[in-house]
Scaffold this motif. Structure first.
Motif, mmCIF file in Angstrom:
data_model
loop_
_atom_site.group_PDB
_atom_site.id
_atom_site.type_symbol
_atom_site.label_atom_id
_atom_site.label_comp_id
_atom_site.label_asym_id
_atom_site.label_seq_id
_atom_site.Cartn_x
_atom_site.Cartn_y
_atom_site.Cartn_z
ATOM 1 N N PRO A 97 -1.096 -24.466 -1.377
ATOM 2 C CA PRO A 97 0.244 -25.005 -1.073
ATOM 3 C C PRO A 97 0.137 -26.185 -0.108
ATOM 4 C CG PRO A 97 0.161 -22.612 -0.756
ATOM 5 C CD PRO A 97 -1.254 -23.079 -0.898
ATOM 6 N N VAL A 98 0.879 -27.241 -0.394
ATOM 7 C CA VAL A 98 0.868 -28.422 0.472
ATOM 8 C C VAL A 98 2.300 -28.908 0.659
ATOM 9 C CG1 VAL A 98 -1.465 -29.177 -0.130
ATOM 10 C CG2 VAL A 98 0.468 -29.950 -1.516
ATOM 11 N N ARG A 99 2.521 -29.572 1.765
ATOM 12 C CA ARG A 99 3.795 -30.244 2.034
ATOM 13 C C ARG A 99 3.497 -31.722 2.214
ATOM 14 N NH1 ARG A 99 8.163 -27.265 2.990
ATOM 15 N NH2 ARG A 99 9.143 -28.842 4.337
ATOM 16 N N LEU A 100 4.260 -32.544 1.485
ATOM 17 C CA LEU A 100 3.940 -33.966 1.415
ATOM 18 C C LEU A 100 5.143 -34.815 1.822
ATOM 19 C CD1 LEU A 100 2.225 -33.788 -2.093
ATOM 20 C CD2 LEU A 100 1.078 -33.769 0.127
ATOM 21 N N PRO A 101 4.920 -35.841 2.635
ATOM 22 C CA PRO A 101 6.017 -36.727 3.062
ATOM 23 C C PRO A 101 6.358 -37.739 1.971
ATOM 24 C CG PRO A 101 3.980 -37.440 4.068
ATOM 25 C CD PRO A 101 3.649 -36.184 3.308
ATOM 26 N N LEU A 102 7.090 -37.274 0.972
ATOM 27 C CA LEU A 102 7.443 -38.123 -0.159
ATOM 28 C C LEU A 102 8.956 -38.144 -0.329
ATOM 29 C CD1 LEU A 102 4.801 -36.798 -2.733
ATOM 30 C CD2 LEU A 102 4.695 -38.960 -1.465
ATOM 31 N N GLU A 103 9.479 -39.298 -0.698
ATOM 32 C CA GLU A 103 10.911 -39.445 -0.928
ATOM 33 C C GLU A 103 11.329 -38.643 -2.155
ATOM 34 O OE1 GLU A 103 14.187 -43.013 -1.787
ATOM 35 O OE2 GLU A 103 12.051 -43.473 -1.545
ATOM 36 N N GLU A 117 2.167 -27.363 -5.203
ATOM 37 C CA GLU A 117 0.956 -26.570 -5.381
ATOM 38 C C GLU A 117 -0.113 -27.501 -5.932
ATOM 39 O OE1 GLU A 117 2.305 -23.611 -8.104
ATOM 40 O OE2 GLU A 117 3.936 -22.961 -6.773
ATOM 41 N N HIS A 118 -1.206 -27.662 -5.190
ATOM 42 C CA HIS A 118 -2.235 -28.608 -5.609
ATOM 43 C C HIS A 118 -3.484 -27.872 -6.091
ATOM 44 C CE1 HIS A 118 -4.298 -32.429 -5.930
ATOM 45 N NE2 HIS A 118 -5.338 -31.886 -5.315
ATOM 46 N N PHE A 119 -3.889 -28.198 -7.314
ATOM 47 C CA PHE A 119 -5.112 -27.671 -7.909
ATOM 48 C C PHE A 119 -6.179 -28.761 -7.790
ATOM 49 C CE2 PHE A 119 -1.586 -25.478 -9.775
ATOM 50 C CZ PHE A 119 -2.022 -24.200 -10.105
ATOM 51 N N CYS A 120 -7.172 -28.537 -6.954
ATOM 52 C CA CYS A 120 -8.224 -29.536 -6.758
ATOM 53 C C CYS A 120 -9.118 -29.679 -7.985
ATOM 54 C CB CYS A 120 -9.082 -29.170 -5.542
ATOM 55 S SG CYS A 120 -8.174 -29.221 -3.976
ATOM 56 N N HIS A 121 -9.187 -28.627 -8.788
ATOM 57 C CA HIS A 121 -10.048 -28.634 -9.979
ATOM 58 C C HIS A 121 -9.350 -27.811 -11.051
ATOM 59 C CE1 HIS A 121 -13.401 -27.719 -12.672
ATOM 60 N NE2 HIS A 121 -14.092 -28.683 -12.081
ATOM 61 N N HIS A 126 -9.870 -32.138 -13.695
ATOM 62 C CA HIS A 126 -8.959 -33.130 -13.140
ATOM 63 C C HIS A 126 -8.114 -32.497 -12.030
ATOM 64 C CE1 HIS A 126 -5.858 -31.269 -15.729
ATOM 65 N NE2 HIS A 126 -4.966 -31.948 -15.027
ATOM 66 N N ARG A 127 -7.355 -33.319 -11.329
ATOM 67 C CA ARG A 127 -6.517 -32.857 -10.227
ATOM 68 C C ARG A 127 -5.075 -32.720 -10.701
ATOM 69 N NH1 ARG A 127 -8.939 -37.364 -5.991
ATOM 70 N NH2 ARG A 127 -11.120 -36.675 -6.113
ATOM 71 N N LEU A 128 -4.422 -31.653 -10.268
ATOM 72 C CA LEU A 128 -3.069 -31.364 -10.729
ATOM 73 C C LEU A 128 -2.216 -30.969 -9.529
ATOM 74 C CD1 LEU A 128 -2.128 -29.251 -13.856
ATOM 75 C CD2 LEU A 128 -0.971 -28.861 -11.668
ATOM 76 N N THR A 129 -1.051 -31.582 -9.417
ATOM 77 C CA THR A 129 -0.082 -31.227 -8.377
ATOM 78 C C THR A 129 1.217 -30.832 -9.064
ATOM 79 O OG1 THR A 129 -1.063 -32.988 -7.017
ATOM 80 C CG2 THR A 129 0.920 -31.924 -6.187
ATOM 81 N N TYR A 130 1.717 -29.652 -8.707
ATOM 82 C CA TYR A 130 2.863 -29.063 -9.402
ATOM 83 C C TYR A 130 4.056 -28.970 -8.450
ATOM 84 C CZ TYR A 130 5.335 -25.748 -12.471
ATOM 85 O OH TYR A 130 6.246 -25.127 -13.292
ATOM 86 N N TYR A 131 5.179 -29.545 -8.879
ATOM 87 C CA TYR A 131 6.406 -29.559 -8.084
ATOM 88 C C TYR A 131 7.470 -28.732 -8.796
ATOM 89 C CZ TYR A 131 4.202 -33.632 -5.859
ATOM 90 O OH TYR A 131 3.325 -34.486 -5.219
ATOM 91 N N ARG A 132 7.992 -27.717 -8.121
ATOM 92 C CA ARG A 132 9.014 -26.838 -8.697
ATOM 93 C C ARG A 132 10.383 -27.170 -8.120
ATOM 94 N NH1 ARG A 132 6.814 -21.626 -10.393
ATOM 95 N NH2 ARG A 132 4.583 -21.471 -9.920
ATOM 96 N N GLY A 133 11.387 -27.257 -8.977
ATOM 97 C CA GLY A 133 12.758 -27.356 -8.508
ATOM 98 C C GLY A 133 13.218 -28.763 -8.221
ATOM 99 N N ASN A 134 14.532 -28.982 -8.407
ATOM 100 C CA ASN A 134 15.098 -30.319 -8.270
ATOM 101 C C ASN A 134 14.870 -30.927 -6.893
ATOM 102 O OD1 ASN A 134 16.001 -29.633 -10.800
ATOM 103 N ND2 ASN A 134 18.141 -30.162 -10.436
ATOM 104 N N ASP A 135 14.962 -30.113 -5.838
ATOM 105 C CA ASP A 135 14.817 -30.644 -4.482
ATOM 106 C C ASP A 135 13.390 -31.098 -4.189
ATOM 107 O OD1 ASP A 135 17.459 -30.131 -4.023
ATOM 108 O OD2 ASP A 135 17.127 -28.245 -2.961
#
Length: 295
Positions: A97-103, A117-121, A126-135
């Motif tokens: 789990p990561v928190r990122l300063p993104l607009e 949720e960041h999958f390093c492998h 490959h690298r995969l970052t998963y964002y859930r939900g509209n917010d």
């Protein structure tokens, strides 16, 4: 079969682009070409040149920055890696789990922290970052109205209505947004000094990820392949399992080159029945994709 275009549309703008003559100030909403569709994979469509070259460069830069940030924060996080309970590959996959300063793409722009949720492998590496939900959907250099433009596409509207009925999902109430979004950021860095990158094995997208899938290609061009897994039957309900075992027999049907700045849209059988994969490249450069799922 060759790709076809919807009748009644002129395509001279794509010809201009092919020869580098399209005015740079042309905006995506003024495109005159219809989407490419394919009779051998119903529900598959490609919107070429959805973004101009200049827009694509800005978006890719932001997407790459977000992926590198997530990868760096996951690498130094005190939070232990967690096993993903549901994913679309028959492999053990762990995320941090990561928190990122993104607009934010949706909601007030003052909310500048996204949870992911960041999958390093993932998959073949490959690298995969998963964002859930509209917010939690980050903007990543895209226009403010980008998701509105996607949800307004007729194929997307029809698929959301149909899939909500099929999966018995209740329509949105006044207190719930009209659409629910999820975003997968795939990042394929060049794996060797001389170039080359990994692919993404055969899979279907999880039902939870959306009734329809929209993929924005970024960086270098990517080659996607669509196929029929064992027991393929369009007259039967869609398979419940998104996993495709390595030993499964898959018959390739269609190969697509997704150019940077172009959209690939999956609805109907292409979304629910066919499987797809990203082919590895022996000499391709760095690539990324934004995969939007909408309910």
């Amino acid at each position: 079969p060759a790709p076809v275009r919807c009748p009644g549309h002129t395509c001279h703008r794509s010809t201009w682009r092919r020869f580098g003559l399209c005015p740079r100030r042309a905006r995506p909403r003024r495109r005159l070409c219809a989407a490419l569709t394919y009779s051998d994979v119903p529900g598959l469509a490609v919107e070429p040149d959805f973004f101009t070259r200049e827009q694509h460069g800005d978006i890719f830069s932001e997407v790459r920055r977000a992926s590198l940030m997530a990868h760096g924060r996951a690498g130094v996080s005190d939070c232990p890696a967690r096993v993903s309970p549901a994913h679309n590959l028959p492999l053990r996959s762990e995320y941090v789990p990561v928190r990122l300063p993104l607009e934010a793409q949706l909601g007030p722009s003052s909310h500048t922290t996204r949870s992911a949720e960041h999958f390093c492998h993932y998959g073949q590496g490959h690298r995969l970052t998963y964002y859930r939900g509209n917010d939690n959907i980050p903007r990543l250099g895209l226009p403010r109205n980008f998701l509105d433009r996607l949800s307004a596409l007729p194929a997307i509207q029809q698929e959301v209505r149909r899939a909500r009925q099929m999966h018995r999902r209740t329509p949105a109430s006044e207190d719930v947004p009209t659409h629910q979004w999820r975003l997968t950021l795939n990042h394929y860095p060049s794996s060797r000094p001389q170039g080359g990158r990994v692919g993404f094995p055969w899979h279907r997208d999880l039902a939870a990820n959306g009734a329809a899938t929209v993929i924005l290609g970024l960086g270098s061009a990517g080659r996607l392949e669509f196929g029929k897994a064992g027991g393929f039957d369009l007259s039967a309900p869609p398979p419940r399992d998104a996993l495709v075992p390595p030993s499964a027999s898959v018959a390739p049907v269609r190969s697509i080159t997704l150019r940077p700045g172009s959209l690939l849209i999956l609805t109907g059988p292409a979304r629910w029945h066919f499987v797809h994969r990203v082919l590895p490249s022996g000499n391709g450069g760095e690539r990324a994709s934004l995969v939007y799922g909408i309910w």
